[in-house]
Design an enzyme around this catalytic site. Structure first.
Site, PDB file in Angstrom:
ATOM      1  N   ASP A 258       0.832  -1.185   0.000  1.00  0.00           N
ATOM      2  CA  ASP A 258       0.000   0.000   0.000  1.00  0.00           C
ATOM      3  C   ASP A 258       0.872   1.243   0.000  1.00  0.00           C
ATOM      4  OD1 ASP A 258      -2.645   1.210   2.074  1.00  0.00           O
ATOM      5  OD2 ASP A 258      -2.617   0.747  -0.055  1.00  0.00           O
ATOM      6  N   ASP A 384      -9.896  -0.754   3.305  1.00  0.00           N
ATOM      7  CA  ASP A 384      -9.381  -0.466   4.635  1.00  0.00           C
ATOM      8  C   ASP A 384     -10.255  -1.083   5.692  1.00  0.00           C
ATOM      9  OD1 ASP A 384      -8.436   2.859   3.650  1.00  0.00           O
ATOM     10  OD2 ASP A 384      -7.232   1.045   3.820  1.00  0.00           O
TER      11      ASP A 384
END
EC number: 3.4.23.-
Lengths: 466, 208
Positions: A258, A384
């Site tokens: 990420d 998320d």
């Protein structure tokens, strides 16, 4: 359920991004992908519109200057509010996941593994197990990277229909099939007698309303609720089908990925954002959780296009969901960030039609000044949500410290989220939401499980209090 | 809450190392180590409270600098209260939650000869600790603000005393009674420091 693994939706890493590039379109709708508070950002984005817009920039300058100071204050003032606005859905998702894990034994039973993680962890030696889990994690991450690149390529070559179709199939699968399984398991746990007709009716209604809410229009709360439910379902699937060491490794590697994908200049997500910026259009309707209707931002616009964008906005959240559902463990981590950025910034059409693009470009940049900062919401990618819930769920499923560990991971994730939001407010550019929270979560999980748990155990045994 | 958690982590790390380095079969030694762990943890908690105070101070300065009228939207007393509540909640949660989870299941309290009042006393002890943490937060921050070191020292000593009193469990009289007395004292002190007075209290109670 191993046969389903092929269809498992890919999740997206939600990335918390704050779209704030200076060269960004001054349009209000830039980068719908932006996850963070759009308010201040948008105001700041009021900055001279990029050249690509071809919009007059002189009058923008003055607006921009007074906006900047106000923005600073606003960032901090509304920052806390936005943090709370994100805390609630993240907490809800985690609560649902933990409650399910604790009560429904289906999700902690080992019934095989996904095809993305072919190596088993039931090996004889620890070395073998470690090797297997590393290989599993490597395969999963490469699948994700490949899918992300595929998405970037599809986006670059404007194959929007393919992506939309993909998203719709994903959300269909998630809303209908996975929730059917979930419902079945809950009924089994509580020994509730149920007939197929009632179940069919319930699932049908749930699924159809979900599709409508997510991909089209619907009340905000309902949409948010569906997004949370979908994230929870996805997280439960991961918790069930990922073996232990693999799961922790994947969490760690994904947060690194990420970080890399969003911040490196050559990262796929970054390329995606830049492409979208060049084209002045929103990225795909990725999975994004939005705390308010973004279209309010456009209220100031008399432009009829704004209305269209508004409606589109509500839909992109759905799409975000879909994407999640669709991609099993695939890529999207980075991609969704981009998307989210785009989406947030764009607040615009999910479908990048030429009209919407023109509309976006036609929007005067100083329209943003009339936005009410209160109305702006925060956005967080559904990926998320999923990964936070996976972490907390795994902690509650497999920890020896049980509730202490779960609580510690929960607090760690929330604090990580706070810090990320703070960094977002400071740096004002796209930031990944996963790394800080997941790092804290992992550290606290292992520390609490191994260090704190025996200590608290002994204390409770003697009834000492600290 | 996070700061309390970190302090707990560090203190259990120390304890864990001490335990691993010692003989596991030596009962008194283990108990002694545990007591040492508890004391160390108390000191560490107070240290982290101080660190948190420093952090909040910096945050307030930032907020004041950015606000329109030069005063911060949240006062240091409010922050002290919130910090205290956070510490208390986290400590309470960690103390009680496994107990509560076990209490849901089948079992008999004290079947092996231990006290039958285990759950009750745990609940009361946890409650008193949560309240105490809240009051200590207020006292501590007030002491830091006005540079009154004796207030800070008093908080630390009180915390040590309360934790120490739990060493006489299961003789609950020795732990619960002093803790509640200390809590009453801390409550009155914090109330007075926050600007309350007997008059305010009377007016509040009589709904004037």
């Amino acid at each position: 359920m191993t046969e389903l693994s092929a269809h498992l939706p890919q999740f997206q890493h939600g990335q918390l991004t704050e779209n704030f590039p200076d060269n960004h379109l001054s349009n209000t709708n830039d980068n719908s992908e932006r996850r963070r508070h759009d308010n201040s950002e948008r105001r700041r984005n009021d900055n001279p519109g990029s050249e690509t817009n071809g919009q007059p920039q002189n009058n923008i300058q003055q607006v921009v200057e007074q906006d900047e100071e106000e923005d600073e204050e606003l960032t901090l003032k509304y920052g806390a509010k936005h943090v709370i606005m994100l805390f609630v859905p993240v907490t809800l998702c985690m609560v649902v996941v933990v409650a399910t894990i604790k009560s429904v034994s289906f999700y902690t039973r080992k019934d095989g593994q996904l095809i993305y993680t072919p190596f088993t962890e039931e090996t004889e030696t620890i070395g073998q197990r470690a090797l297997n889990s590393i290989l599993n994690a490597a395969i999963m991450i490469s699948v994700i990277i490949v899918m992300t690149i595929l998405l970037v390529v599809l986006y670059k070559y404007r194959c929007y229909k393919v992506i939309h179709g993909w998203l719709i199939i994903s959300s269909l699968l998630l809303l209908f099939f996975f929730s059917f399984i979930y419902l079945g398991e809950v009924f089994k746990t509580y020994n509730v007698a149920m007939d197929y007709i009632t179940v069919a009716l319930m699932i049908w209604n749930f699924g159809v309303v979900g599709m409508i809410c997510i991909h089209w229009k619907g009340p905000l709360r309902l949409q948010q609720a569906y997004l949370i439910m979908i994230s929870a379902l996805m997280a439960l699937v991961f918790i069930k089908y990922l073996p232990e060491w693999t799961a922790w490794l994947i969490l760690a590697v994904i947060s690194v990925y990420d970080l890399v994908a969003v911040l490196c200049p050559k990262g796929p997500l970054r390329m995606l954002v830049e492409t979208a910026q060049e084209r002045n259009e929103t990225l795909f309707p990725a999975l994004i959780y939005s705390s308010t209707m973004v279209w309010l931002v456009n209220m100031a616009e008399e432009d009829p296009e704004a209305q269209r964008k508004a409606s589109k906005n509500s839909t992109y959240d759905k799409q975000a969901n879909q994407t999640q559902n669709e991609d099993a463990e695939a890529d999207d981590g980075g991609f969704s960030q981009e998307w989210q950025q785009q989406r947030d910034n764009r607040i615009g059409p999910i479908e990048s039609t030429p009209e919407s693009r023109a509309a976006v470009q036609a929007l005067p940049s100083n329209s943003q000044t009339s936005e009410d900062p209160e109305e702006r919401g925060v956005k967080l990618g559904l990926g998320d949500f999923i990964f936070y819930s996976v972490l907390v769920g795994k902690a509650s499923a497999t920890a020896s410290g049980d509730w202490n560990t779960t609580l510690a991971c929960f607090v760690a994730i929330l604090i990580g989220l706070c810090l990320t939001l703070l960094l977002l407010a400071i740096f004002k550019k796209a930031l990944p939401a996963l790394p800080i929270s997941i790092t804290f979560g992992l550290v606290f999980y292992f520390a609490t499980d191994n260090l704190v748990q025996p200590f608290m155990d002994q204390l409770a045994f003697h009834q000492f209090y600290i | 809450a996070f700061f309390w958690l970190v302090s707990l982590l560090l203190s259990s790390l120390i304890w864990f190392i001490a335990v691993k380095a010692s003989d596991p079969h030596d009962e008194p030694l283990q108990k002694g180590l545990l007591i040492f762990g508890v004391m160390f943890s108390v000191l560490l908690q107070e240290a982290f409270r101080f660190l948190y105070y420093k952090l909040l101070r910096k945050a307030i300065e930032g907020l004041v600098a950015l606000s329109e009228d030069g005063c911060s939207p949240i006062s240091i007393q409010q922050m002290a209260y919130v910090a205290g509540v956070g510490f208390g909640l986290m400590s309470g949660a960690f103390s009680m939650i496994n107990l509560l989870a076990d209490a849901l299941g089948p079992g008999t309290v004290g079947i092996h000869g231990d006290s039958q009042l285990y759950f009750l006393t745990s609940a009361f002890m946890t409650m008193v600790l949560i309240f105490l943490h809240t009051f200590w937060g207020i006292l501590f921050f007030h002491g830091c603000e006005n540079r009154r070191w004796w207030e800070i020292a008093a908080v630390v000593v009180m915390h040590l005393a309360v934790s120490g009193s739990t060493f006489c469990n299961p003789l609950y009289v020795g732990s619960l009674v002093p803790s509640y007395l200390l809590m009453a004292a801390a409550a009155v002190w914090a109330y007075l420091l926050s600007g309350g007075s007997a008059q305010n209290l009377r007016r509040f109670l009589l709904c004037k």
